[in-house]
Design an enzyme around this catalytic site. Structure first.
Site, PDB file in Angstrom:
ATOM      1  N   GLN A   9       0.823  -1.209   0.000  1.00  0.00           N
ATOM      2  CA  GLN A   9       0.000   0.000   0.000  1.00  0.00           C
ATOM      3  C   GLN A   9       0.862   1.267   0.000  1.00  0.00           C
ATOM      4  OE1 GLN A   9      -3.278  -0.818   2.449  1.00  0.00           O
ATOM      5  NE2 GLN A   9      -4.198   1.184   2.347  1.00  0.00           N
ATOM      6  N   SER A  88       4.270  -6.129   3.040  1.00  0.00           N
ATOM      7  CA  SER A  88       2.900  -6.115   3.557  1.00  0.00           C
ATOM      8  C   SER A  88       1.943  -6.777   2.570  1.00  0.00           C
ATOM      9  CB  SER A  88       2.487  -4.675   3.900  1.00  0.00           C
ATOM     10  OG  SER A  88       1.259  -4.652   4.588  1.00  0.00           O
ATOM     11  N   LEU A  89       1.008  -6.024   1.998  1.00  0.00           N
ATOM     12  CA  LEU A  89       0.083  -6.566   0.999  1.00  0.00           C
ATOM     13  C   LEU A  89       0.830  -7.318  -0.108  1.00  0.00           C
ATOM     14  CD1 LEU A  89      -2.504  -6.551  -0.905  1.00  0.00           C
ATOM     15  CD2 LEU A  89      -1.630  -4.358  -1.695  1.00  0.00           C
ATOM     16  N   ARG A 113      -9.096  -9.043   3.191  1.00  0.00           N
ATOM     17  CA  ARG A 113      -8.090  -8.407   4.048  1.00  0.00           C
ATOM     18  C   ARG A 113      -8.311  -6.898   4.084  1.00  0.00           C
ATOM     19  NH1 ARG A 113      -2.842  -5.988   3.366  1.00  0.00           N
ATOM     20  NH2 ARG A 113      -1.235  -6.798   4.772  1.00  0.00           N
ATOM     21  N   HIS A 195      -0.373  -3.070  10.953  1.00  0.00           N
ATOM     22  CA  HIS A 195       0.729  -3.801  11.593  1.00  0.00           C
ATOM     23  C   HIS A 195       0.913  -3.394  13.054  1.00  0.00           C
ATOM     24  CE1 HIS A 195       1.572  -5.464   7.705  1.00  0.00           C
ATOM     25  NE2 HIS A 195       1.592  -4.251   7.204  1.00  0.00           N
ATOM     26  N   GLN A 244       0.924 -11.458  10.092  1.00  0.00           N
ATOM     27  CA  GLN A 244       1.474 -10.233   9.510  1.00  0.00           C
ATOM     28  C   GLN A 244       0.603  -9.007   9.800  1.00  0.00           C
ATOM     29  OE1 GLN A 244       0.586  -8.461   5.888  1.00  0.00           O
ATOM     30  NE2 GLN A 244       2.340  -9.391   4.880  1.00  0.00           N
TER      31      GLN A 244
END
Length: 293
Positions: A9, A88-89, A113, A195, A244
């Site tokens: 992102q 991340s993503l 998600r 996170h 995560q």
């Protein structure tokens, strides 16, 4: 050894993916399939939407995933990763690249998600901030000393750490870190505290979706944000992907381990060049490039 890396992102921009769509028949079929799966014309938003529209988590995450995977698939036989990682993503994009997830299953996971994270963001005023120019240990110690929830969230490269948590706690941490010599302590324009422990409701919501998705044996190892080391066991990959959401993205450590394990070239697949810059800050000698069709 070629390492394929996938952005998360923040890499989105108006017009993203249009070149891939125009130059690859396979990519066009994936974009169209994505519109069907999501139930709205995300392609139109990617190509023509405003920055504000693209910034919404439920649009941003699928958009970056679609761009990354359509580009990777369009590379055809020339794309032979020997290791993969995603920020991340981007970890979900990486799991399509190493054949753990199908495009369809992965996109559905990304969508769930994004929706779960959006919901968690709306329940508590929260944010993230970039801290530049301090040792990780000092940032961690200051965060631990602030009342409220504020934690280290993204270890992006040496001297760049993103913190995440409740709005007031992040603001307090920023002030204290400036006093301790941070070059910058900048609140980021994000939807919430990714996170961090504030994503626990999203993690619980995503657990069922991940559990019900087929995870295949990978064609090459993935260096996951949680573990930072090479992972090839589908059960472990599944567990790490879930944790995560509430755990920090250890990108610096992942890149260091990929280099130690023989990575000679890092190929960024998706919008932007952010990850190449971060890799270079971990190792100036690392060879980086952007995938193109």
């Amino acid at each position: 050894m070629k390492a394929y890396i996938f952005p998360g992102q923040g890499a989105q921009f108006t017009g993203m993916g249009k070149d891939v769509y125009d130059n690859s028949e396979l990519a066009r079929s994936l974009f169209n399939r994505a519109n069907e799966i999501l139930g709205f014309d995300i392609t139109k938003i990617m190509f023509e939407g405003s920055a504000e529209e693209l910034k919404q988590t439920n649009v941003t995450q699928p958009a970056i995933f679609i761009h990354s995977v359509a580009l990777f698939k369009s590379l055809g036989e020339s794309a032979k990763p020997e290791m993969v990682a995603g920020h991340s993503l981007g970890e979900i994009s990486a799991l399509v690249a190493n054949e753990v997830l199908s495009f369809e299953d992965a996109l559905q996971l990304v969508s769930k998600r994004a929706q779960a994270m959006q919901k968690a963001c709306e329940s508590t005023p929260s944010t993230m901030a970039a801290i530049l120019g301090l040792e990780d240990e000092l940032v961690e110690a200051v965060c631990a000393d602030v009342d409220g929830v504020v934690v280290a969230a993204n270890y992006n490269c040496p001297g760049q750490l993103i913190i995440s948590g409740e709005l007031s706690a992040v603001e307090e941490a920023c002030e204290r870190l400036k006093e301790r010599g941070a070059k910058r302590a900048l609140i980021l324009p994000v939807g919430g505290a990714f996170h961090s422990p504030l994503m626990e409701p999203a993690r619980e919501e995503l657990a069922t979706a991940i559990e019900n998705t087929t995870f295949n044996t990978p064609s090459c190892p993935i260096y996951q944000n949680v573990s930072t080391t090479a992972v090839s066991d589908p059960a472990e990959i599944k567990k790490n992907l879930l944790f995560q959401l509430t755990a920090p993205v250890k990108w610096t450590q992942s890149v260091q381990n990929m280099l130690a394990d023989g990575a000679t070239e890092f190929i960024e697949v998706g919008p932007g060049k952010v990850l190449q810059g971060l890799v270079k800050k971990v190792s100036r000698d690392a060879v980086t490039s952007s995938a193109t069709v």
